[in-house]
Design a protein around this motif. Structure first.
Motif, PDB file in Angstrom:
ATOM      1  N   ASP A   1       0.825  -1.215   0.000  1.00 49.94           N
ATOM      2  CA  ASP A   1       0.000   0.000   0.000  1.00 49.94           C
ATOM      3  C   ASP A   1       0.858   1.263   0.000  1.00 49.94           C
ATOM      4  N   ASP A   2       2.184   1.114   0.101  1.00 48.99           N
ATOM      5  CA  ASP A   2       3.084   2.261  -0.051  1.00 48.99           C
ATOM      6  C   ASP A   2       3.731   2.173  -1.438  1.00 48.99           C
ATOM      7  N   PRO A   3       3.510   3.157  -2.320  1.00 53.13           N
ATOM      8  CA  PRO A   3       4.049   3.056  -3.686  1.00 53.13           C
ATOM      9  C   PRO A   3       5.573   3.019  -3.750  1.00 53.13           C
ATOM     10  N   GLU A   4       6.235   3.399  -2.673  1.00 54.83           N
ATOM     11  CA  GLU A   4       7.709   3.408  -2.660  1.00 54.83           C
ATOM     12  C   GLU A   4       8.295   2.123  -2.079  1.00 54.83           C
ATOM     13  N   VAL A   5       7.408   1.204  -1.649  1.00 54.23           N
ATOM     14  CA  VAL A   5       7.894   0.000  -0.962  1.00 54.23           C
ATOM     15  C   VAL A   5       7.353  -1.269  -1.628  1.00 54.23           C
ATOM     16  N   LEU A   6       8.219  -2.263  -1.803  1.00 58.27           N
ATOM     17  CA  LEU A   6       7.815  -3.560  -2.360  1.00 58.27           C
ATOM     18  C   LEU A   6       7.983  -4.651  -1.305  1.00 58.27           C
ATOM     19  N   TRP A   7       7.247  -5.738  -1.497  1.00 55.24           N
ATOM     20  CA  TRP A   7       7.280  -6.888  -0.593  1.00 55.24           C
ATOM     21  C   TRP A   7       7.982  -8.016  -1.343  1.00 55.24           C
ATOM     22  N   VAL A   8       9.080  -8.531  -0.798  1.00 56.16           N
ATOM     23  CA  VAL A   8       9.818  -9.628  -1.432  1.00 56.16           C
ATOM     24  C   VAL A   8       9.561 -10.914  -0.663  1.00 56.16           C
ATOM     25  N   GLU A   9       9.240 -11.981  -1.383  1.00 59.81           N
ATOM     26  CA  GLU A   9       9.098 -13.313  -0.775  1.00 59.81           C
ATOM     27  C   GLU A   9      10.217 -14.201  -1.310  1.00 59.81           C
ATOM     28  N   TYR A  10      10.995 -14.781  -0.422  1.00 61.31           N
ATOM     29  CA  TYR A  10      12.059 -15.711  -0.816  1.00 61.31           C
ATOM     30  C   TYR A  10      11.493 -17.118  -0.960  1.00 61.31           C
ATOM     31  N   LYS A  11      11.778 -17.755  -2.094  1.00 66.08           N
ATOM     32  CA  LYS A  11      11.259 -19.099  -2.363  1.00 66.08           C
ATOM     33  C   LYS A  11      12.291 -20.156  -1.967  1.00 66.08           C
ATOM     34  N   ASN A  12      11.837 -21.404  -1.955  1.00 63.49           N
ATOM     35  CA  ASN A  12      12.735 -22.508  -1.588  1.00 63.49           C
ATOM     36  C   ASN A  12      13.481 -23.080  -2.785  1.00 63.49           C
ATOM     37  N   SER A  13      13.195 -22.562  -3.989  1.00 60.72           N
ATOM     38  CA  SER A  13      13.788 -23.200  -5.168  1.00 60.72           C
ATOM     39  C   SER A  13      15.229 -22.737  -5.407  1.00 60.72           C
ATOM     40  N   ALA A  14      15.999 -23.663  -5.964  1.00 60.14           N
ATOM     41  CA  ALA A  14      17.367 -23.343  -6.396  1.00 60.14           C
ATOM     42  C   ALA A  14      17.462 -23.729  -7.861  1.00 60.14           C
ATOM     43  N   THR A  15      18.115 -22.858  -8.645  1.00 59.81           N
ATOM     44  CA  THR A  15      18.321 -23.196 -10.055  1.00 59.81           C
ATOM     45  C   THR A  15      19.801 -23.052 -10.372  1.00 59.81           C
TER      46      THR A  15
ATOM     47  N   ASP B   1       9.324 -14.814   8.186  1.00 60.89           N
ATOM     48  CA  ASP B   1      10.310 -15.852   7.913  1.00 60.89           C
ATOM     49  C   ASP B   1      10.905 -15.749   6.514  1.00 60.89           C
ATOM     50  N   THR B   2      10.021 -15.548   5.529  1.00 60.81           N
ATOM     51  CA  THR B   2      10.514 -15.544   4.148  1.00 60.81           C
ATOM     52  C   THR B   2      10.291 -14.199   3.455  1.00 60.81           C
ATOM     53  N   ALA B   3       9.890 -13.177   4.217  1.00 64.91           N
ATOM     54  CA  ALA B   3       9.514 -11.905   3.572  1.00 64.91           C
ATOM     55  C   ALA B   3      10.327 -10.721   4.079  1.00 64.91           C
ATOM     56  N   GLN B   4      10.557  -9.797   3.185  1.00 65.22           N
ATOM     57  CA  GLN B   4      11.173  -8.529   3.581  1.00 65.22           C
ATOM     58  C   GLN B   4      10.589  -7.388   2.753  1.00 65.22           C
ATOM     59  N   LEU B   5      10.641  -6.179   3.329  1.00 62.04           N
ATOM     60  CA  LEU B   5      10.206  -4.980   2.625  1.00 62.04           C
ATOM     61  C   LEU B   5      11.434  -4.283   2.076  1.00 62.04           C
ATOM     62  N   VAL B   6      11.334  -3.828   0.833  1.00 59.34           N
ATOM     63  CA  VAL B   6      12.463  -3.122   0.213  1.00 59.34           C
ATOM     64  C   VAL B   6      11.972  -1.852  -0.468  1.00 59.34           C
ATOM     65  N   ARG B   7      12.889  -0.909  -0.653  1.00 60.63           N
ATOM     66  CA  ARG B   7      12.523   0.316  -1.375  1.00 60.63           C
ATOM     67  C   ARG B   7      12.371   0.004  -2.852  1.00 60.63           C
ATOM     68  N   LYS B   8      11.336   0.581  -3.436  1.00 59.23           N
ATOM     69  CA  LYS B   8      11.110   0.372  -4.874  1.00 59.23           C
ATOM     70  C   LYS B   8      12.206   1.103  -5.645  1.00 59.23           C
TER      71      LYS B   8
END
Ligand code: UDP
Length: 249
Positions: free
Chosen positions: A19-33, A76-83
């Protein structure tokens, strides 16, 4: 902060609006490539570990005067970052010969360089992230000369700070990949992640003489389970952060 619609899904992370246009929500997945996405596997707990490791590394870098896009870890798997408006670039720094440097130039793995090597790869799946130089990037309008004049010294400063951080936990920083972008006010910042997925980390506590990998090479080269190695990096970084007065939960 509210998590809204998904904006993007990559190999190891998902990106959501908030809901903040300057902030994104990152979810880290369990996959490795690995191998340009040809090899793929899920590892329970990897998303949580990489979320924690990135947060610790970004906090330790901030303490050394290098800010990043990280706002805070929110789960656990999420962080907020600046857009940011990201440069479509993989910025690679090498201190020791490994990986593509060896295969491309016929150099033996493990040779330490007299000075760090900075390389750029353009992010382009169809072209398999080609190796490019400054002139390529400028004529293709990926970035300007002025951008590169800021990106290169920042990358070298990040390398110096990371060498210090990892040396303090008895780990040799062989090479790593970072990404950068600009915030809406034009500030150049370190973005994306810094994890054992994006770094080559060699254990210096092992005295057997052979290289003990604490990074994704375990998966790339079928050398063993990645999770204990990532746990070890997380544990050592947590101890270092605590010793530097960084609050961790
Ligand atoms: N790297 C990365 N993502 C990529 C390619 C490389 O994070 O798509 C990291 C890799 O983990 C290593 C460094 O960048 O720490 C240099 O990788 P290299 O160019 O040697 O390629 P690789 O052998 O990993 O394919």
């Amino acid at each position: 902060m509210e998590k809204l619609e998904k904006l993007y899904e990559g190999k190891a992370k998902q990106l959501f609006a908030t809901d903040d246009p300057e902030v994104l929500w990152v979810e880290y997945k369990n996959s490795a490539t690995a191998g340009d996405g040809e090899k793929k596997e899920d590892f329970a707990g990897k998303g949580r570990l990489n979320n924690r490791i990135t947060t610790l590394v970004f906090d330790l870098l901030a303490k050394r005067g290098i800010p990043s896009h990280l706002v805070k870890r929110v789960g656990d798997t999420a962080q907020l970052v600046r857009k940011m408006d990201m440069f479509p670039l993989e910025i690679v720094l090498r201190n020791t010969a490994a990986g593509h440097f060896c295969s491309r130039l016929g150099v033996e793995e493990g040779i330490d360089f007299d000075e760090p090597v900075l390389e750029y790869f353009m992010k382009n799946d169809e072209l398999h992230d080609p190796f490019v130089n400054d002139d390529d990037l400028v004529v293709l309008h990926v970035c300007t000369r002025q951008d590169l004049a800021e990106i290169a010294p920042l990358a070298k400063r990040i390398n110096e700070a990371l060498i210090d951080i990892f040396a303090k936990i008895d780990v040799k920083l062989v090479d790593f990949k970072i990404e950068m972008g600009r915030t809406s006010d034009g500030t150049l910042l370190l973005g994306d992640e810094i994890t054992p997925d994006s770094c080559r980390l060699w254990d210096q506590r092992d005295h057997s003489g052979k290289v003990e990998h604490l990074d994704k090479d375990l998966f790339r080269r079928d050398l063993g389970d990645i999770i204990p190695a990532y746990e070890e990096i997380e544990r050592r970084l947590s101890e270092l952060a605590a010793s530097e007065g960084i609050a961790i939960d």
